[in-house]
Design a protein around this motif. Structure first.
Motif, PDB file in Angstrom:
ATOM      1  N   THR A 141       4.922 -33.109  30.246  1.00  0.00           N
ATOM      2  CA  THR A 141       4.850 -32.191  29.108  1.00  0.00           C
ATOM      3  C   THR A 141       4.508 -32.982  27.855  1.00  0.00           C
ATOM      4  OG1 THR A 141       7.218 -32.464  28.630  1.00  0.00           O
ATOM      5  CG2 THR A 141       6.596 -30.663  30.107  1.00  0.00           C
ATOM      6  N   THR A 142       4.021 -32.268  26.847  1.00  0.00           N
ATOM      7  CA  THR A 142       3.807 -32.928  25.558  1.00  0.00           C
ATOM      8  C   THR A 142       5.135 -33.387  24.976  1.00  0.00           C
ATOM      9  OG1 THR A 142       3.906 -30.773  24.442  1.00  0.00           O
ATOM     10  CG2 THR A 142       1.722 -31.607  25.013  1.00  0.00           C
ATOM     11  N   THR A 143       6.213 -32.683  25.327  1.00  0.00           N
ATOM     12  CA  THR A 143       7.544 -33.060  24.860  1.00  0.00           C
ATOM     13  C   THR A 143       7.889 -34.477  25.307  1.00  0.00           C
ATOM     14  OG1 THR A 143       8.125 -30.744  25.253  1.00  0.00           O
ATOM     15  CG2 THR A 143       9.914 -32.235  24.712  1.00  0.00           C
ATOM     16  N   GLN A 144       7.576 -34.778  26.548  1.00  0.00           N
ATOM     17  CA  GLN A 144       7.834 -36.119  27.076  1.00  0.00           C
ATOM     18  C   GLN A 144       7.088 -37.171  26.262  1.00  0.00           C
ATOM     19  OE1 GLN A 144       6.421 -36.752  31.106  1.00  0.00           O
ATOM     20  NE2 GLN A 144       6.360 -38.967  30.805  1.00  0.00           N
ATOM     21  N   LYS A 145       5.818 -36.941  26.026  1.00  0.00           N
ATOM     22  CA  LYS A 145       5.017 -37.923  25.291  1.00  0.00           C
ATOM     23  C   LYS A 145       5.510 -38.075  23.859  1.00  0.00           C
ATOM     24  CE  LYS A 145       0.882 -37.192  28.108  1.00  0.00           C
ATOM     25  NZ  LYS A 145      -0.546 -36.782  28.126  1.00  0.00           N
ATOM     26  N   ASN A 146       5.906 -36.962  23.245  1.00  0.00           N
ATOM     27  CA  ASN A 146       6.387 -37.022  21.861  1.00  0.00           C
ATOM     28  C   ASN A 146       7.643 -37.876  21.739  1.00  0.00           C
ATOM     29  OD1 ASN A 146       4.331 -35.317  21.034  1.00  0.00           O
ATOM     30  ND2 ASN A 146       5.590 -33.471  21.068  1.00  0.00           N
ATOM     31  N   ILE A 147       8.604 -37.651  22.624  1.00  0.00           N
ATOM     32  CA  ILE A 147       9.869 -38.383  22.510  1.00  0.00           C
ATOM     33  C   ILE A 147       9.684 -39.848  22.897  1.00  0.00           C
ATOM     34  CG2 ILE A 147      10.681 -37.778  24.827  1.00  0.00           C
ATOM     35  CD1 ILE A 147      12.768 -38.211  21.578  1.00  0.00           C
ATOM     36  N   GLU A 148       8.829 -40.122  23.873  1.00  0.00           N
ATOM     37  CA  GLU A 148       8.552 -41.517  24.241  1.00  0.00           C
ATOM     38  C   GLU A 148       7.916 -42.270  23.085  1.00  0.00           C
ATOM     39  OE1 GLU A 148       7.926 -41.131  29.090  1.00  0.00           O
ATOM     40  OE2 GLU A 148       6.184 -41.049  27.745  1.00  0.00           O
ATOM     41  N   ASP A 174      22.777 -37.121  26.973  1.00  0.00           N
ATOM     42  CA  ASP A 174      23.437 -36.806  25.707  1.00  0.00           C
ATOM     43  C   ASP A 174      22.695 -35.719  24.946  1.00  0.00           C
ATOM     44  OD1 ASP A 174      25.478 -39.017  25.757  1.00  0.00           O
ATOM     45  OD2 ASP A 174      23.641 -40.216  25.847  1.00  0.00           O
ATOM     46  N   ALA A 175      21.399 -35.579  25.222  1.00  0.00           N
ATOM     47  CA  ALA A 175      20.580 -34.582  24.537  1.00  0.00           C
ATOM     48  C   ALA A 175      19.461 -34.142  25.459  1.00  0.00           C
ATOM     49  CB  ALA A 175      20.002 -35.157  23.252  1.00  0.00           C
ATOM     50  N   TYR A 176      19.018 -32.914  25.256  1.00  0.00           N
ATOM     51  CA  TYR A 176      17.848 -32.410  25.979  1.00  0.00           C
ATOM     52  C   TYR A 176      16.834 -31.959  24.946  1.00  0.00           C
ATOM     53  CZ  TYR A 176      14.860 -29.400  28.836  1.00  0.00           C
ATOM     54  OH  TYR A 176      13.784 -28.833  29.445  1.00  0.00           O
ATOM     55  N   THR A 177      15.583 -32.388  25.119  1.00  0.00           N
ATOM     56  CA  THR A 177      14.550 -32.036  24.159  1.00  0.00           C
ATOM     57  C   THR A 177      13.475 -31.179  24.809  1.00  0.00           C
ATOM     58  OG1 THR A 177      12.944 -32.897  22.543  1.00  0.00           O
ATOM     59  CG2 THR A 177      13.257 -34.202  24.565  1.00  0.00           C
ATOM     60  N   ALA A 178      13.057 -30.157  24.090  1.00  0.00           N
ATOM     61  CA  ALA A 178      12.031 -29.227  24.554  1.00  0.00           C
ATOM     62  C   ALA A 178      11.594 -28.396  23.356  1.00  0.00           C
ATOM     63  CB  ALA A 178      12.572 -28.323  25.663  1.00  0.00           C
ATOM     64  N   ASP A 179      10.639 -27.501  23.560  1.00  0.00           N
ATOM     65  CA  ASP A 179      10.285 -26.561  22.499  1.00  0.00           C
ATOM     66  C   ASP A 179      11.528 -25.768  22.119  1.00  0.00           C
ATOM     67  OD1 ASP A 179       7.728 -27.480  22.841  1.00  0.00           O
ATOM     68  OD2 ASP A 179       7.044 -25.729  23.975  1.00  0.00           O
ATOM     69  N   ARG A 180      11.646 -25.410  20.853  1.00  0.00           N
ATOM     70  CA  ARG A 180      12.860 -24.750  20.383  1.00  0.00           C
ATOM     71  C   ARG A 180      13.100 -23.418  21.102  1.00  0.00           C
ATOM     72  NH1 ARG A 180      15.103 -27.152  15.980  1.00  0.00           N
ATOM     73  NH2 ARG A 180      16.271 -25.276  15.471  1.00  0.00           N
ATOM     74  N   MET A 181      12.029 -22.682  21.390  1.00  0.00           N
ATOM     75  CA  MET A 181      12.207 -21.438  22.135  1.00  0.00           C
ATOM     76  C   MET A 181      12.760 -21.723  23.522  1.00  0.00           C
ATOM     77  SD  MET A 181      12.057 -18.151  22.018  1.00  0.00           S
ATOM     78  CE  MET A 181      10.925 -17.658  20.705  1.00  0.00           C
ATOM     79  N   ASN A 182      12.285 -22.798  24.123  1.00  0.00           N
ATOM     80  CA  ASN A 182      12.785 -23.224  25.420  1.00  0.00           C
ATOM     81  C   ASN A 182      14.283 -23.507  25.340  1.00  0.00           C
ATOM     82  OD1 ASN A 182      13.518 -25.009  27.643  1.00  0.00           O
ATOM     83  ND2 ASN A 182      11.341 -25.201  28.060  1.00  0.00           N
ATOM     84  N   LEU A 183      14.711 -24.185  24.290  1.00  0.00           N
ATOM     85  CA  LEU A 183      16.124 -24.517  24.123  1.00  0.00           C
ATOM     86  C   LEU A 183      16.969 -23.253  23.977  1.00  0.00           C
ATOM     87  CD1 LEU A 183      15.861 -27.541  21.648  1.00  0.00           C
ATOM     88  CD2 LEU A 183      15.984 -27.591  24.153  1.00  0.00           C
ATOM     89  N   LEU A 184      16.491 -22.308  23.178  1.00  0.00           N
ATOM     90  CA  LEU A 184      17.237 -21.072  22.962  1.00  0.00           C
ATOM     91  C   LEU A 184      17.358 -20.262  24.247  1.00  0.00           C
ATOM     92  CD1 LEU A 184      15.720 -19.982  19.520  1.00  0.00           C
ATOM     93  CD2 LEU A 184      17.976 -20.975  19.937  1.00  0.00           C
ATOM     94  N   ILE A 185      16.280 -20.231  25.031  1.00  0.00           N
ATOM     95  CA  ILE A 185      16.304 -19.501  26.296  1.00  0.00           C
ATOM     96  C   ILE A 185      17.257 -20.167  27.284  1.00  0.00           C
ATOM     97  CG2 ILE A 185      14.907 -18.966  28.337  1.00  0.00           C
ATOM     98  CD1 ILE A 185      12.610 -18.338  26.416  1.00  0.00           C
ATOM     99  N   ASN A 186      17.247 -21.503  27.316  1.00  0.00           N
ATOM    100  CA  ASN A 186      18.175 -22.215  28.195  1.00  0.00           C
ATOM    101  C   ASN A 186      19.617 -21.983  27.785  1.00  0.00           C
ATOM    102  OD1 ASN A 186      17.060 -24.144  30.395  1.00  0.00           O
ATOM    103  ND2 ASN A 186      15.586 -24.355  28.725  1.00  0.00           N
ATOM    104  N   LEU A 187      19.887 -22.011  26.491  1.00  0.00           N
ATOM    105  CA  LEU A 187      21.243 -21.754  26.012  1.00  0.00           C
ATOM    106  C   LEU A 187      21.708 -20.348  26.399  1.00  0.00           C
ATOM    107  CD1 LEU A 187      21.490 -23.352  22.441  1.00  0.00           C
ATOM    108  CD2 LEU A 187      23.013 -23.758  24.379  1.00  0.00           C
TER     109      LEU A 187
END
Length: 343
Positions: free
Chosen positions: A160-167, A194-207
């Motif tokens: 995901t782009t999320t992976q590349k961004n955090i790396e 300790d943390a999970y990173t993703a698109d904010r909508m993804n985080l809200l849906i997971n929560l």
């Protein structure tokens, strides 16, 4: 005696041949619409088990924000929003499924990047969600800022782009952090991160759907990146690309013009607004230009509603996600969402 250049005509047959090949290539590649019509179903790629965006309900029906856009395309092209084969795709197959022609379009949380378009020979016809990368943490971790991620285990979905961004961020900040490849569901079921990173909508849906203890978690307030999310198609069919783009834009314009699934029939009969009449097929030639009939957008709105209806149905007040529109509000309401003039 004048000297004539006799070399130029030799290139004409080559040039004509190239033009001819280009012409026939464009005809052969611009076949998705006819293929879908001949098949009688739209092959729409969606991610499985993603409540709010694409998942099978307890009654056995696909539901979600992205599912509604599958239905919108089927309504526009096949005149029936139910003529769809839902094809399950994941992070590794969402683009290759297009290359392999397993699907006609993918409705997924894919970030539009130029690199992806070039690498996978795809196009992002439109943006249906403006999002940004964020982080969800356990409140007990005392992580309050990006700086607090130094030395922590950070979970992210692979490919995901999320992976590349955090790396990239960890590298540039010289953090002593560890990246672990898990999805949101795994984050909430274990203590490995300790943390999970993703698109904010993804985080809200997971929560909303992956834990019964939402009070134990918090989404950090900062947005880490810009993530324009949109459907994807192959890059060899500009007509199909325009159709997908126009379907998304029709729902946006419908909201701006106050057209809903409930009042579309009345407005179609009474409106004198040129854009509304062009949208609903009373005037203009947009449908013909797309290779569709004049009523294509009317069927879209009748089937799934305008953009606000779709968003609120799955993400808005009263839903488990219960989030505000933010950037996804209309330009006239403080957001950045707008459609080009339908003229």
């Amino acid at each position: 005696m004048p000297v004539h250049n006799t070399s130029r005509p030799k290139f004409r047959p080559i040039i004509n041949l190239l033009l001819l090949l280009s012409f026939f290539s464009s005809i052969s590649s611009a076949s998705t619409l006819s293929t879908v019509i001949d098949r009688g179903d739209l092959n729409c790629g969606v991610y499985p088990d993603d409540p709010g965006r694409s998942a099978i309900s307890v009654k056995g029906h696909w539901r979600g924000f992205y599912v509604d856009f599958c239905k919108a395309v089927a309504a526009a092209v096949l005149k029936n929003p139910n003529y769809i084969n839902y094809v399950e795709v994941k992070a590794k197959t969402r683009f290759t499924s297009l290359e392999d022609k397993v699907v006609d379009v993918v409705m997924y949380s894919s970030t539009w990047t130029l690199g992806r378009e070039n690498k996978y020979h795809i196009r992002f016809p439109a943006i249906y969600l403006f999002d940004g990368q964020g982080f969800v943490v356990r409140k007990s971790s005392n992580i309050k800022s990006l700086a607090d991620l130094n030395g922590k285990n950070i979970c992210v979905t692979e490919n995901t782009t999320t992976q590349k961004n955090i790396e990239e961020y960890i590298t540039t900040q010289n953090f002593n952090s560890t990246i672990i490849f898990v999805n949101g569901d795994q984050f909430f079921r274990s203590n490995v991160c300790d943390a999970y990173t993703a698109d904010r909508m993804n985080l809200l849906i997971n929560l909303a759907n992956r834990t019964d203890r939402q009070e134990d978690y918090s989404v950090l307030p900062m947005t880490f990146s810009r993530e324009p999310i949109g459907p994807t198609v192959r890059d060899d069919d500009p007509q199909w690309e325009k159709i997908i783009r126009s379907v998304v834009q029709a729902t946006i314009l419908a909201e701006e013009k106050g057209i809903t699934s409930s009042n579309v029939d009345l407005i179609r009969k009474t409106s004198k607004n040129i854009e509304i009449n062009n949208l609903l097929g009373n005037s203009g030639s947009i449908g013909v230009q797309l290779g569709l009939d004049p009523d294509w957008a009317y069927r879209v709105i009748k089937a799934v509603g305008n953009y606000e209806e779709i968003f609120n149905r799955y993400f808005g007040p009263g839903t488990p996600v219960d989030t505000k529109r933010g950037l996804n509000a209309l330009w006239s309401d403080g957001g950045i969402l707008f459609a080009p003039p339908f003229k």
